[in-house]
Design an enzyme around this catalytic site. Structure first.
Site, PDB file in Angstrom:
ATOM      1  N   ASN A  20      35.242  -1.486 -17.763  1.00 55.00           N
ATOM      2  CA  ASN A  20      33.996  -1.446 -16.706  1.00 55.00           C
ATOM      3  C   ASN A  20      34.498  -1.740 -15.527  1.00 55.00           C
ATOM      4  OD1 ASN A  20      31.566  -0.086 -17.947  1.00 55.00           O
ATOM      5  ND2 ASN A  20      31.988  -1.358 -19.738  1.00 55.00           N
ATOM      6  N   MET A  96      30.019 -12.207 -21.120  1.00 56.18           N
ATOM      7  CA  MET A  96      29.422 -12.737 -22.223  1.00 56.18           C
ATOM      8  C   MET A  96      28.899 -14.051 -22.105  1.00 56.18           C
ATOM      9  SD  MET A  96      29.986  -9.787 -23.531  1.00 56.18           S
ATOM     10  CE  MET A  96      29.764  -9.734 -25.300  1.00 56.18           C
ATOM     11  N   ARG A  97      28.196 -14.050 -20.866  1.00 53.42           N
ATOM     12  CA  ARG A  97      27.470 -15.592 -20.601  1.00 53.42           C
ATOM     13  C   ARG A  97      26.103 -15.418 -20.259  1.00 53.42           C
ATOM     14  NH1 ARG A  97      29.907 -19.531 -23.094  1.00 53.42           N
ATOM     15  NH2 ARG A  97      28.635 -20.829 -22.023  1.00 53.42           N
ATOM     16  N   ASN A 113      23.363  -5.593 -15.270  1.00 57.59           N
ATOM     17  CA  ASN A 113      24.044  -5.646 -16.329  1.00 57.59           C
ATOM     18  C   ASN A 113      24.257  -4.154 -16.909  1.00 57.59           C
ATOM     19  OD1 ASN A 113      25.355  -7.035 -18.396  1.00 57.59           O
ATOM     20  ND2 ASN A 113      23.617  -6.947 -19.712  1.00 57.59           N
ATOM     21  N   HIS A 115      24.875  -2.628 -21.039  1.00 60.09           N
ATOM     22  CA  HIS A 115      24.754  -3.356 -22.519  1.00 60.09           C
ATOM     23  C   HIS A 115      24.870  -2.170 -23.286  1.00 60.09           C
ATOM     24  CE1 HIS A 115      23.046  -5.379 -25.809  1.00 60.09           C
ATOM     25  NE2 HIS A 115      22.420  -4.401 -26.043  1.00 60.09           N
ATOM     26  N   ASP A 151      18.688  -9.269 -22.231  1.00 59.74           N
ATOM     27  CA  ASP A 151      18.757  -7.776 -22.036  1.00 59.74           C
ATOM     28  C   ASP A 151      17.078  -7.338 -22.070  1.00 59.74           C
ATOM     29  OD1 ASP A 151      21.693  -7.784 -22.549  1.00 59.74           O
ATOM     30  OD2 ASP A 151      21.195  -8.184 -24.512  1.00 59.74           O
TER      31      ASP A 151
END
Ligand code: GAR
Length: 222
Positions: A20, A96-97, A113, A115, A151
């Site tokens: 990405n 990934m935090r 973000n 997902h 999320d």
């Protein structure tokens, strides 16, 4: 790209392979995205994203979360690197935090973000596997603003992909990732153009693009 769009200064955070990140680097370089990457920050010294950052020549830092005993201290260090680079929008690209209030307060409504599932279904980790195991017929990806939940932030853009009978976690992940590389730069471009308006939970695009009203059914009708 509109000639009068001011370039947005991005800070990109990544932990993994960095595909990405690469798609955003490529779109900035080919001029199709009105953004400049001010800094790339990686929390994992072994990440492919760090190699991509080095290759790109863009300023980058590795801030290893393992060097901090408290999450907030790690976040403070990341925030200060982002502020030093005059970042306007923070882009989590496979980061990934979980981020703390220290981070959220420093960049209100300015952290996004991506997902690899159709939120609000399948938040959290290993979500391609969870969609397969659940028997979902569609999955996809979501770009969303980051809030204090996992999320749960407002959804900006989504892409849907079918789940096929012979899919494995790897094949489904690859099909989703292909769409991630399209919708993430697009969401950033919409922000750069100032085209997003918040209406409660909804994020509206103004002026609106022509709606796609065609339903898709999987498995297809005979
Ligand atoms: C992507 O699929 C992204 O959606 C996911 O990690 C992958 C990173 O790939 N992110 C999350 O799961 C965030 N919770 P990349 O390093 O090749 O961009």
């Amino acid at each position: 790209m509109g000639a009068n769009v001011k370039k947005l200064r991005l800070g990109i955070l990544a932990s993994g392979g960095g595909t990405n990140l690469q798609s955003i680097i490529d779109r900035c370089q080919d001029g199709s995205l009105a953004a400049d990457i001010a800094i790339i920050i990686c929390n994992n010294p072994g990440a492919g994203a760090l190699d991509r950052a080095k290759k790109s020549g863009i300023p980058h830092r590795c801030i290893n979360h393992r060097d901090f005993s408290e999450r907030q201290d790690f976040d403070r260090s990341v925030v200060s690197a982002l502020q030093d680079a005059d970042v306007e929008l923070v882009v989590l690209a496979g980061f990934m935090r979980i981020i703390s209030d220290v981070f959220l307060d420093a960049f209100p409504q300015r952290i996004i973000n991506i997902h690899p599932a159709l939120l609000p279904a399948f938040p959290g980790l290993h979500v391609q596997r969870k969609a397969l195991e659940h028997g979902a017929r569609f999955s996809g990806c979501t770009v969303h603003f980051v809030d204090s939940g996992v999320d749960t932030g407002r959804i900006i853009l989504q892409a849907v992909v079918p789940v096929l009978d012979d899919d494995t976690e790897a094949t489904l992940s690859a099909r989703i990732l292909e769409q991630e590389h399209k919708i993430y730069p697009r969401a950033i471009q919409l922000i750069a153009e100032g085209r997003l308006r918040i209406d409660g939970r909804r994020v509206l695009v103004e002026p609106a693009t022509a709606p796609e009203c065609q339903a898709i059914i999987n498995p297809p009708l005979d």
